[in-house]
Design a protein around this motif. Structure first.
Motif, PDB file in Angstrom:
ATOM      1  N   ALA A 407      29.595  17.302   3.972  1.00  0.00           N
ATOM      2  CA  ALA A 407      30.858  17.142   4.698  1.00  0.00           C
ATOM      3  C   ALA A 407      30.868  15.847   5.514  1.00  0.00           C
ATOM      4  O   ALA A 407      31.865  15.111   5.533  1.00  0.00           O
ATOM      5  CB  ALA A 407      31.082  18.348   5.611  1.00  0.00           C
ATOM      6  N   LEU A 408      29.744  15.573   6.183  1.00  0.00           N
ATOM      7  CA  LEU A 408      29.668  14.334   6.970  1.00  0.00           C
ATOM      8  C   LEU A 408      29.743  13.105   6.072  1.00  0.00           C
ATOM      9  O   LEU A 408      30.375  12.099   6.420  1.00  0.00           O
ATOM     10  CB  LEU A 408      28.366  14.309   7.774  1.00  0.00           C
ATOM     11  CG  LEU A 408      28.286  15.302   8.943  1.00  0.00           C
ATOM     12  CD1 LEU A 408      26.899  15.269   9.567  1.00  0.00           C
ATOM     13  CD2 LEU A 408      29.348  14.982   9.991  1.00  0.00           C
ATOM     14  N   ARG A 409      29.086  13.170   4.915  1.00  0.00           N
ATOM     15  CA  ARG A 409      29.123  12.028   4.005  1.00  0.00           C
ATOM     16  C   ARG A 409      30.546  11.777   3.510  1.00  0.00           C
ATOM     17  O   ARG A 409      30.997  10.630   3.394  1.00  0.00           O
ATOM     18  CB  ARG A 409      28.182  12.261   2.833  1.00  0.00           C
ATOM     19  CG  ARG A 409      28.072  11.070   1.893  1.00  0.00           C
ATOM     20  CD  ARG A 409      27.144  11.342   0.717  1.00  0.00           C
ATOM     21  NE  ARG A 409      25.790  11.593   1.173  1.00  0.00           N
ATOM     22  CZ  ARG A 409      25.160  12.772   1.089  1.00  0.00           C
ATOM     23  NH1 ARG A 409      25.785  13.823   0.564  1.00  0.00           N
ATOM     24  NH2 ARG A 409      23.925  12.904   1.511  1.00  0.00           N
ATOM     25  N   GLN A 410      31.262  12.865   3.188  1.00  0.00           N
ATOM     26  CA  GLN A 410      32.643  12.720   2.729  1.00  0.00           C
ATOM     27  C   GLN A 410      33.524  12.118   3.835  1.00  0.00           C
ATOM     28  O   GLN A 410      34.351  11.228   3.565  1.00  0.00           O
ATOM     29  CB  GLN A 410      33.189  14.075   2.289  1.00  0.00           C
ATOM     30  CG  GLN A 410      32.547  14.618   1.016  1.00  0.00           C
ATOM     31  CD  GLN A 410      33.030  16.017   0.670  1.00  0.00           C
ATOM     32  OE1 GLN A 410      33.642  16.698   1.507  1.00  0.00           O
ATOM     33  NE2 GLN A 410      32.747  16.448  -0.550  1.00  0.00           N
ATOM     34  N   ALA A 411      33.335  12.612   5.071  1.00  0.00           N
ATOM     35  CA  ALA A 411      34.130  12.064   6.180  1.00  0.00           C
ATOM     36  C   ALA A 411      33.804  10.592   6.415  1.00  0.00           C
ATOM     37  O   ALA A 411      34.702   9.767   6.647  1.00  0.00           O
ATOM     38  CB  ALA A 411      33.877  12.875   7.453  1.00  0.00           C
ATOM     39  N   ASN A 412      32.522  10.280   6.328  1.00  0.00           N
ATOM     40  CA  ASN A 412      32.125   8.888   6.517  1.00  0.00           C
ATOM     41  C   ASN A 412      32.691   8.003   5.415  1.00  0.00           C
ATOM     42  O   ASN A 412      33.144   6.879   5.665  1.00  0.00           O
ATOM     43  CB  ASN A 412      30.606   8.791   6.548  1.00  0.00           C
ATOM     44  CG  ASN A 412      30.133   7.386   6.834  1.00  0.00           C
ATOM     45  OD1 ASN A 412      30.386   6.848   7.898  1.00  0.00           O
ATOM     46  ND2 ASN A 412      29.466   6.776   5.869  1.00  0.00           N
ATOM     47  N   ASP A 413      32.688   8.503   4.161  1.00  0.00           N
ATOM     48  CA  ASP A 413      33.252   7.728   3.049  1.00  0.00           C
ATOM     49  C   ASP A 413      34.751   7.507   3.242  1.00  0.00           C
ATOM     50  O   ASP A 413      35.277   6.421   2.963  1.00  0.00           O
ATOM     51  CB  ASP A 413      32.997   8.434   1.719  1.00  0.00           C
ATOM     52  CG  ASP A 413      31.519   8.436   1.343  1.00  0.00           C
ATOM     53  OD1 ASP A 413      30.774   7.629   1.921  1.00  0.00           O
ATOM     54  OD2 ASP A 413      31.121   9.254   0.485  1.00  0.00           O
ATOM     55  N   GLN A 414      35.449   8.546   3.727  1.00  0.00           N
ATOM     56  CA  GLN A 414      36.887   8.406   3.961  1.00  0.00           C
ATOM     57  C   GLN A 414      37.161   7.377   5.063  1.00  0.00           C
ATOM     58  O   GLN A 414      38.078   6.548   4.942  1.00  0.00           O
ATOM     59  CB  GLN A 414      37.481   9.764   4.348  1.00  0.00           C
ATOM     60  CG  GLN A 414      37.477  10.787   3.208  1.00  0.00           C
ATOM     61  CD  GLN A 414      37.945  12.160   3.667  1.00  0.00           C
ATOM     62  OE1 GLN A 414      38.192  12.367   4.854  1.00  0.00           O
ATOM     63  NE2 GLN A 414      38.055  13.090   2.717  1.00  0.00           N
TER      64      GLN A 414
END
Length: 681
Positions: A407-414
């Motif tokens: 989830a953190l990786r996805q938020a960071n990518d966004q």
């Protein structure tokens, strides 16, 4: 329940296996390291040779330029002497002759060779005196004859377009070899003769081309590749200025490969055009391979070529001790590894085996395959038992960590994608804003010699400038719009559109009328005709108009001032009106003052936005200020515009120090063509 342990295979000696493995790895690693070492040594030797050649060429360029620049500067000053020009046109005037010879003797004492020569075109008498003052009272020597090959240097110099040439020649009447500085004496377009000095050739070669490294030699070439200086005098082309191209001695003739000749010409062209400070390329000169580093001496239009024999400068055998050290290091490392494995791994494994079994308290599922029956195999069995218990307690936690990590990786990518899109948009806006500014070529045609410092506080900004030239004259406007960054950039585009309509479609070029029209149109475009909600947006502006063919300029400003400076004079400020443009508070019928500025020869004019004056700096963080700006103008007002820009930028940088840029900064300086000649602007 307890899992069934895997059957134990035949027990082998782990110590012997490790020893055999380390020996194999040592041999493979040693062979690979030797190959890589030789490759790296070759690359390092090549790179060191290129760096050495480049630095040597730049050092030689500076060594060569120092004496040549000094002598050339004095020779040019000699040729520009008003007294000598008058004497060259009235050679038989005894008073002028005495004064002229006295001035020439003064130059002689300052020349490095303590000699001078001068040839007035009217009589073609050759006047000369040397370091011993042997020709005092009889400076006038022979008369030059166009039919004599020994005098051809003078007539070749008089027919060329350049103001000077450097020629290696043997003077038969004087019985001397010298590097001559031949400078044409001019009065307007009229050539009055040739004057200058010379450097004794052998001494010049000894002082300048003396090498302090074996395997290195320096050659001086002119723009045609003609050899001007070489340690071997046989290679030097004597009196090249009077020879045909087919008769000259060039470096190209010493190259064995035609493709190297073409490559050398190409690189010399690049250097002469200022596209690189130096180039390094391989050349085969008279069958001998060299690494050649070439630098351009712009002041005299010569090239310095440093030929480096890499084998003489850097030998692969110099790295032999390093190779031996590498081999010994690998052997020492392998020996130490064997000892450490025996002491730190093999012996403790037996103890760890018993400790691991003691810690096993539950029913564990087998995970690792046990392929050998030794201490490591026993440790693997114990580890599998512990792993089963630990997995039960940590499996759920790992799942939660993995989910949270995803989830953190996805938020960071966004977030990164949004930031990248924002920066891409701003950078594209920068390209759009820059496209609204005048291009360098039209600016050069319109303004003549000029400089522009355009430095937005952010990627884009609220400062912009506009230039338009037609048969009536040249219009220049500098504007500082509300805000900086993206809001300021939007304002510049809106104002630029209005300005193009006023100056282009409506044809208004009078600065006062243009500011009035700009005030009304911007107010209309931003719907700021009366009281209401919304921000206050507008601009400060300064407008210059120079009628075609006239030595005057009309300026009008709205909170933006005009400056000018004469050579040797103070920087003068012409204030613009304290009125706004385009704001809601701006009077729709506001009027502005026209200032008529004369343009005597050498006068330089400037426009600058308040970002320059408000820039914080110094120990107290105060603004740069107008007085400091005017002082910079006074210090360098007579310099070329490029030098003025460097001086102003350096002064601003010194003042700013570590302070952040506060606002958009724009400075325009130009020396109108009408202020320097009688030609049409």
């Amino acid at each position: 329940m307890t899992d069934q342990l895997a059957p134990r295979p035949h027990k082998a000696g782990l110590k012997r296996q490790f020893l055999l493995l380390i020996v194999v790895i040592y041999l493979i690693t040693g062979a690979a390291a030797l190959g890589v070492f030789m490759l790296v040594v070759g690359n390092i030797t090549q790179q060191l040779g290129e760096d050495f050649a480049a630095q040597y060429a730049l050092r030689q360029r500076d060594r060569i330029l120092a004496p040549i620049q000094r002598e050339l500067a004095l020779s040019l000053k000699l040729a520009d002497s008003p007294l000598l020009k008058r004497w060259a046109q009235d050679e038989h005037n005894p008073d002028l002759e005495v004064a002229a010879l006295a001035e020439l003797d003064s130059y002689r004492r300052h020349f490095a060779d303590r000699s001078f020569f001068i040839v007035p075109e009217a009589s073609r008498h050759f006047y000369f005196n040397d370091a011993a003052n042997a020709y005092h009272g009889r400076e006038q020597g022979h008369t030059l004859n166009p039919d004599l090959p020994t005098d051809s240097w003078y007539f070749a110099t008089m027919t060329q377009e350049a103001d000077f040439n450097l020629n290696v020649n043997y003077d038969t009447p004087l019985n001397i070899y010298k590097l001559w500085f031949n400078v044409v004496i001019r009065e307007g377009d009229k050539k009055l003769g040739v004057g200058g000095t010379g450097l004794e050739l052998d001494r010049f070669i000894q002082d300048v081309l003396q090498e302090d490294h074996p395997g290195v030699s320096t050659v001086l070439l002119d723009q045609d590749g003609v050899i001007k200086a070489h340690r071997n005098r046989a290679y030097i082309d004597i009196n090249a200025v009077a020879k045909l191209d087919t008769e000259r001695k060039t470096l190209f003739q010493l190259l064995n490969l035609s493709d190297q000749q073409a490559q050398l010409r190409k690189q010399m062209t690049r250097l002469a055009a200022g596209q690189a400070p130096f180039v390094v390329l391989p050349l085969t000169v008279e069958g001998q391979p060299y690494l050649a580093a070439i630098a351009y001496l712009d002041e005299v239009r010569w090239f310095t070529v440093v030929l480096v024999d890499i084998a003489s400068v850097y030998s692969s055998w110099q790295f032999a001790p390093l190779a031996l050290l590498l081999a010994l290091s690998l052997l020492t490392l392998a020996t130490a590894l064997i000892l450490l494995l025996n002491r730190l791994v093999l012996n403790p494994l037996a103890r760890l085996h018993h400790s691991a079994q003691a810690m096993a308290t539950g029913d564990y599922q087998q995970q690792a395959m046990v392929e050998v029956d030794n201490e490591l195999g026993e440790l693997t069995l114990a580890f599998n038992q512990m792993a089963h218990t630990v997995r039960q307690h940590t499996g759920h936690l790992e799942q939660l960590v993995d989910e949270r990590t995803i989830a953190l990786r996805q938020a960071n990518d966004q977030l990164a994608d949004a930031h990248r899109q924002l920066m891409d948009s701003i950078e594209y806006a920068q390209l759009i804003q820059q496209s609204l500014l005048p291009r360098p070529e039209p600016l050069a045609r319109a303004l003549g010699e000029h400089f522009i410092i355009w430095r937005p506080r952010n990627i884009v900004g609220g400062d912009f400038y506009y230039c338009r030239e037609d048969t009536r004259g040249c219009l220049l406007l500098l504007a500082d719009c509300t805000g900086h960054g993206v809001p300021g950039a939007f304002m510049t585009m809106a104002v630029s559109t209005v300005l193009h309509y006023i100056a282009g479609e409506m044809g208004i070029v009078d600065p006062v009328r243009l500011l009035q029209a700009l005030n009304q149109r911007v107010r209309d475009a931003l719907h700021q005709q009366g009281a209401g909600e919304g921000g206050e947006n507008g601009l400060d502006a300064g407008v210059c108009w120079q009628p075609a063919g006239e030595r005057k300029l009309i300026f009008a400003g709205a909170r933006l001032d005009f400056y000018y400076c004469d050579p040797g004079g103070e920087g003068v400020r012409v204030r613009g009106d304290a009125r706004d443009i385009g704001y809601r508070r701006s009077a729709p019928d506001a009027t502005f003052t026209a200032h008529l500025i004369d343009l005597p020869p050498g006068r330089t004019v400037y426009l600058a936005t308040d970002g320059l004056f408000d820039q914080a700096g110094g120990r107290k963080g105060l603004g740069f200020g107008r007085q400091r700006f005017q002082q910079v103008l006074q210090d360098c007002g007579a310099h070329p515009l490029a030098a003025q820009r460097e001086r102003l930028e350096q002064a601003l940088a010194d003042w700013q120090g570590d302070h952040l840029q506060r606002d958009d900064i724009t400075v325009i300086g130009f020396r109108p063509a009408g202020a320097a000649s009688d030609e049409r602007f």
